[in-house]
Motif scaffolding. Sequence first.
Motif, PDB file in Angstrom:
ATOM      1  N   SER A  79       0.807  -1.225   0.000  1.00 24.80           N
ATOM      2  CA  SER A  79       0.000   0.000   0.000  1.00 24.80           C
ATOM      3  C   SER A  79       0.841   1.276   0.000  1.00 24.80           C
ATOM      4  CB  SER A  79      -0.925   0.013   1.221  1.00 24.80           C
ATOM      5  OG  SER A  79      -0.162   0.050   2.419  1.00 24.80           O
ATOM      6  N   VAL A  80       2.162   1.104  -0.134  1.00 20.84           N
ATOM      7  CA  VAL A  80       3.100   2.235  -0.087  1.00 20.84           C
ATOM      8  C   VAL A  80       2.904   3.018   1.216  1.00 20.84           C
ATOM      9  CG1 VAL A  80       4.153   4.130  -1.389  1.00 20.84           C
ATOM     10  CG2 VAL A  80       2.860   2.377  -2.615  1.00 20.84           C
ATOM     11  N   ASP A  81       3.137   2.321   2.304  1.00 18.52           N
ATOM     12  CA  ASP A  81       2.997   2.917   3.642  1.00 18.52           C
ATOM     13  C   ASP A  81       1.577   3.431   3.877  1.00 18.52           C
ATOM     14  OD1 ASP A  81       5.621   2.252   3.978  1.00 18.52           O
ATOM     15  OD2 ASP A  81       6.372   4.299   4.122  1.00 18.52           O
ATOM     16  N   PHE A  82       0.598   2.617   3.454  1.00 23.98           N
ATOM     17  CA  PHE A  82      -0.832   2.861   3.697  1.00 23.98           C
ATOM     18  C   PHE A  82      -1.374   4.087   2.975  1.00 23.98           C
ATOM     19  CE2 PHE A  82       0.883   1.019   7.786  1.00 23.98           C
ATOM     20  CZ  PHE A  82       0.631  -0.297   7.395  1.00 23.98           C
ATOM     21  N   LYS A  83      -0.776   4.409   1.842  1.00 18.76           N
ATOM     22  CA  LYS A  83      -1.252   5.546   1.054  1.00 18.76           C
ATOM     23  C   LYS A  83      -2.367   5.168   0.084  1.00 18.76           C
ATOM     24  CE  LYS A  83       2.853   8.494   1.234  1.00 18.76           C
ATOM     25  NZ  LYS A  83       3.463   7.777   2.368  1.00 18.76           N
ATOM     26  N   PHE A  84      -2.439   3.885  -0.289  1.00 12.88           N
ATOM     27  CA  PHE A  84      -3.404   3.481  -1.304  1.00 12.88           C
ATOM     28  C   PHE A  84      -4.223   2.262  -0.873  1.00 12.88           C
ATOM     29  CE2 PHE A  84       0.243   5.391  -3.526  1.00 12.88           C
ATOM     30  CZ  PHE A  84      -0.404   6.459  -4.139  1.00 12.88           C
ATOM     31  N   LYS A  85      -5.486   2.259  -1.316  1.00 14.34           N
ATOM     32  CA  LYS A  85      -6.385   1.137  -1.070  1.00 14.34           C
ATOM     33  C   LYS A  85      -6.773   0.452  -2.382  1.00 14.34           C
ATOM     34  CE  LYS A  85      -8.613   3.205   3.008  1.00 14.34           C
ATOM     35  NZ  LYS A  85      -9.927   3.500   3.633  1.00 14.34           N
ATOM     36  N   HIS A  86      -6.208   0.894  -3.482  1.00 15.15           N
ATOM     37  CA  HIS A  86      -6.489   0.263  -4.776  1.00 15.15           C
ATOM     38  C   HIS A  86      -5.199   0.193  -5.577  1.00 15.15           C
ATOM     39  CE1 HIS A  86      -6.271   4.356  -6.323  1.00 15.15           C
ATOM     40  NE2 HIS A  86      -6.289   3.868  -7.559  1.00 15.15           N
ATOM     41  N   ASN A  87      -5.186  -0.688  -6.560  1.00 14.59           N
ATOM     42  CA  ASN A  87      -4.015  -0.862  -7.400  1.00 14.59           C
ATOM     43  C   ASN A  87      -3.839   0.359  -8.300  1.00 14.59           C
ATOM     44  OD1 ASN A  87      -3.071  -1.935 -10.345  1.00 14.59           O
ATOM     45  ND2 ASN A  87      -1.938  -2.931  -8.716  1.00 14.59           N
ATOM     46  N   VAL A  88      -2.746   1.062  -8.118  1.00 13.19           N
ATOM     47  CA  VAL A  88      -2.483   2.279  -8.878  1.00 13.19           C
ATOM     48  C   VAL A  88      -1.819   1.968 -10.219  1.00 13.19           C
ATOM     49  CG1 VAL A  88      -1.218   4.472  -8.872  1.00 13.19           C
ATOM     50  CG2 VAL A  88      -2.323   3.656  -6.784  1.00 13.19           C
ATOM     51  N   GLY A  96      -7.099  -4.420  -4.567  1.00  9.44           N
ATOM     52  CA  GLY A  96      -6.846  -3.415  -3.555  1.00  9.44           C
ATOM     53  C   GLY A  96      -6.915  -3.912  -2.137  1.00  9.44           C
ATOM     54  N   THR A  97      -7.192  -3.022  -1.215  1.00  8.76           N
ATOM     55  CA  THR A  97      -7.049  -3.087   0.241  1.00  8.76           C
ATOM     56  C   THR A  97      -5.570  -2.887   0.563  1.00  8.76           C
ATOM     57  OG1 THR A  97      -6.642  -5.463   0.627  1.00  8.76           O
ATOM     58  CG2 THR A  97      -8.961  -4.718   0.448  1.00  8.76           C
ATOM     59  N   ALA A  98      -5.253  -2.724   1.810  1.00  4.48           N
ATOM     60  CA  ALA A  98      -3.857  -2.554   2.205  1.00  4.48           C
ATOM     61  C   ALA A  98      -3.023  -3.753   1.789  1.00  4.48           C
ATOM     62  CB  ALA A  98      -3.763  -2.341   3.716  1.00  4.48           C
ATOM     63  N   ASN A  99      -3.653  -4.911   1.709  1.00  4.01           N
ATOM     64  CA  ASN A  99      -2.954  -6.129   1.293  1.00  4.01           C
ATOM     65  C   ASN A  99      -2.826  -6.223  -0.223  1.00  4.01           C
ATOM     66  OD1 ASN A  99      -1.699  -8.451   2.516  1.00  4.01           O
ATOM     67  ND2 ASN A  99      -3.293  -9.722   1.604  1.00  4.01           N
ATOM     68  N   MET A 100      -3.470  -5.308  -0.953  1.00  3.66           N
ATOM     69  CA  MET A 100      -3.464  -5.239  -2.419  1.00  3.66           C
ATOM     70  C   MET A 100      -3.840  -6.589  -3.031  1.00  3.66           C
ATOM     71  SD  MET A 100      -3.411  -2.526  -4.092  1.00  3.66           S
ATOM     72  CE  MET A 100      -2.718  -1.447  -2.842  1.00  3.66           C
ATOM     73  N   GLN A 101      -4.958  -7.122  -2.552  1.00  8.67           N
ATOM     74  CA  GLN A 101      -5.443  -8.426  -3.008  1.00  8.67           C
ATOM     75  C   GLN A 101      -6.084  -8.330  -4.392  1.00  8.67           C
ATOM     76  OE1 GLN A 101      -6.641 -10.034   1.426  1.00  8.67           O
ATOM     77  NE2 GLN A 101      -8.249  -9.183   0.183  1.00  8.67           N
ATOM     78  N   MET A 102      -5.968  -9.424  -5.129  1.00  8.75           N
ATOM     79  CA  MET A 102      -6.630  -9.512  -6.426  1.00  8.75           C
ATOM     80  C   MET A 102      -8.148  -9.559  -6.213  1.00  8.75           C
ATOM     81  SD  MET A 102      -4.424  -9.402  -8.809  1.00  8.75           S
ATOM     82  CE  MET A 102      -2.737  -9.775  -9.297  1.00  8.75           C
ATOM     83  N   ALA A 103      -8.882  -9.257  -7.284  1.00  2.66           N
ATOM     84  CA  ALA A 103     -10.335  -9.143  -7.191  1.00  2.66           C
ATOM     85  C   ALA A 103     -11.004 -10.414  -6.678  1.00  2.66           C
ATOM     86  CB  ALA A 103     -10.906  -8.775  -8.560  1.00  2.66           C
ATOM     87  N   ASN A 104     -10.513 -11.569  -7.096  1.00  2.00           N
ATOM     88  CA  ASN A 104     -11.149 -12.814  -6.654  1.00  2.00           C
ATOM     89  C   ASN A 104     -11.042 -12.996  -5.144  1.00  2.00           C
ATOM     90  OD1 ASN A 104      -8.299 -13.233  -7.299  1.00  2.00           O
ATOM     91  ND2 ASN A 104      -8.619 -15.390  -6.849  1.00  2.00           N
ATOM     92  N   PHE A 105      -9.933 -12.566  -4.577  1.00  2.00           N
ATOM     93  CA  PHE A 105      -9.776 -12.657  -3.123  1.00  2.00           C
ATOM     94  C   PHE A 105     -10.648 -11.629  -2.413  1.00  2.00           C
ATOM     95  CE2 PHE A 105      -5.644 -14.540  -4.442  1.00  2.00           C
ATOM     96  CZ  PHE A 105      -5.835 -15.792  -3.885  1.00  2.00           C
ATOM     97  N   ASN A 106     -10.818 -10.473  -3.011  1.00  2.00           N
ATOM     98  CA  ASN A 106     -11.675  -9.468  -2.384  1.00  2.00           C
ATOM     99  C   ASN A 106     -13.135  -9.898  -2.376  1.00  2.00           C
ATOM    100  OD1 ASN A 106      -9.820  -7.525  -1.477  1.00  2.00           O
ATOM    101  ND2 ASN A 106      -9.538  -6.792  -3.575  1.00  2.00           N
ATOM    102  N   LEU A 107     -13.553 -10.661  -3.384  1.00  8.58           N
ATOM    103  CA  LEU A 107     -14.907 -11.216  -3.348  1.00  8.58           C
ATOM    104  C   LEU A 107     -15.022 -12.223  -2.208  1.00  8.58           C
ATOM    105  CD1 LEU A 107     -17.758 -11.673  -4.347  1.00  8.58           C
ATOM    106  CD2 LEU A 107     -16.842 -13.231  -6.098  1.00  8.58           C
ATOM    107  N   LEU A 108     -14.053 -13.112  -2.097  1.00 11.60           N
ATOM    108  CA  LEU A 108     -14.070 -14.090  -1.009  1.00 11.60           C
ATOM    109  C   LEU A 108     -14.024 -13.401   0.351  1.00 11.60           C
ATOM    110  CD1 LEU A 108     -11.585 -16.745  -2.457  1.00 11.60           C
ATOM    111  CD2 LEU A 108     -14.067 -16.981  -2.227  1.00 11.60           C
TER     112      LEU A 108
END
Length: 205
Positions: A79-88, A96-108
């Motif tokens: 997340s670049v020190d918690f600056k972003f919540k989505h893939n830039v 996205g999320t701080a963990n920068m998860q792929m979309a399939n994981f965010n659905l789960l």
Amino acid sequence: MHFSTAASLVLSLAAIAAAQLPAVPIIKQIAPGAENCADTTECRTAEQAAPFIAKSMSDYKIYNVAEMAAIISLMAFESVDFKFKHNVSPGRPGQGTANMQMANFNLLYAQSIDSVKSKVSKFTTTDGLSPDDLNHILSLVQPDEFNFASGAWFYSTHCDASVKAALKANPDDGFKKYITACVGTSVTDERLAYFTRAKKAFGLK
């Protein structure tokens, strides 16, 4: 286990309040760029992130300091020190999320949250979904309480026992296995720099 150090992160997790943020110094050391936010749309400071990260460790029953160090260092890096919540870059929809998860994981992830799962009930997979749908799913797990718990959720639900055992046995070897076998990417000098700071913050050798 360095209990006193672990306690600095998880102390009073059942009722974390603004006046009780023992985790802030740890988060600042791991993510030194999280001192302030020029744009608060997505960016969060260490003070803002710390209570949510600490609570997530309690919620997912992660108390080993090497595991905590690995998870937090990954989120801080991604997340670049918690600056972003989505893939830039490259701007992948739904990632996205701080963990920068792929979309399939965010659905789960959304499906695992009681207050959110009804909002994604019409989705069974991310295959074939439009960018708007993917970004909508992501938006549901971007509030701070979910955003900063994504790392602990992913580790708890998608890293197998061998990764967890490796981290507990040897933090350095375990981190490499976490990144390659669980996260599914390569260990870079930049990732190692975050983990090195995390080890120091938690008093690990």
